[in-house]
Design an enzyme around this catalytic site. Structure first.
Site, short mmCIF file in Angstrom:
data_model
loop_
_atom_site.label_atom_id
_atom_site.label_comp_id
_atom_site.label_asym_id
_atom_site.label_seq_id
_atom_site.Cartn_x
_atom_site.Cartn_y
_atom_site.Cartn_z
N HIS A 66 18.12 -42.65 -55.20
CA HIS A 66 17.98 -41.54 -56.16
C HIS A 66 18.60 -40.30 -55.54
CE1 HIS A 66 14.30 -43.18 -58.57
NE2 HIS A 66 15.16 -44.14 -58.29
N GLU A 91 17.52 -37.32 -55.18
CA GLU A 91 16.61 -36.58 -54.30
C GLU A 91 16.52 -37.22 -52.91
OE1 GLU A 91 14.44 -36.68 -58.39
OE2 GLU A 91 15.93 -37.87 -57.33
N CYS A 128 10.49 -38.78 -59.80
CA CYS A 128 9.55 -39.90 -59.95
C CYS A 128 8.54 -39.87 -58.79
CB CYS A 128 10.34 -41.22 -59.94
SG CYS A 128 11.07 -41.60 -58.32
N CYS A 136 10.21 -40.12 -55.25
CA CYS A 136 10.88 -38.89 -54.84
C CYS A 136 9.90 -37.75 -54.62
CB CYS A 136 11.94 -38.51 -55.87
SG CYS A 136 13.30 -39.72 -55.94
#
Length: 148
Positions: free
Chosen positions: A52, A54, A82, A85
């Site tokens: 992801h 992040e 999410c 993260c």
């Protein structure tokens, strides 16, 4: 005004993800008024569920700054993080999170859960939601519409 400037930079990353047929999420990490690093989702490219935006930014920031503690940093991301993260932001000791679009299906920073402000954890973040939310959300809608 500063939040809008940095969110526009995160949107550039999200557009780069879109161009690579990745879910269009971009992130920028800022410390002391300067961008330390930036990235976008790369799950398909890396065949990695954890790639992801992040997570990639946190990893790169740690390498650049020479440590995992990112105290004083602000993360700008186009979609509400999410649970994975959000947990990483807490672990990295990021001070502030600014996100664009809320995530009603997986948001862990105020929508479904609020991991980043859970007082039971060892660290909490200041959160500013909804910065350029319409523009951030539109990129996501465009991507998912093209998939249907």
């Amino acid at each position: 005004m500063e939040d809008i400037l940095y969110m526009k930079e995160a949107l550039l990353e999200a557009r780069a993800a879109l161009a690579q047929d990745e879910v269009p999420v971009g992130a920028v990490l800022v410390l002391d008024g300067r961008i330390i690093c930036r990235d976008h989702n790369r799950r398909e490219e890396k065949s990695d569920a954890t790639a992801h935006a992040e997570i990639l930014v946190l990893r790169r920031a740690g390498a650049i700054l020479g440590g995992w503690r990112l105290s004083g940093a602000t993360l700008y991301v186009t979609l509400e993080p999410c649970a994975m993260c959000a947990g990483a932001l807490v672990q990295a000791r990021v001070d502030r999170l600014v996100y664009g679009a809320a995530d009603p299906k997986g948001g862990a920073c105020g929508t479904l859960y609020n991991l980043v402000q859970d007082e039971r954890l060892n660290h909490t973040l200041e959160v500013t939601p909804g910065v350029l939310a319409e523009e951030c959300g539109q990129l996501l809608k465009e991507f998912f519409r093209s998939k249907r």
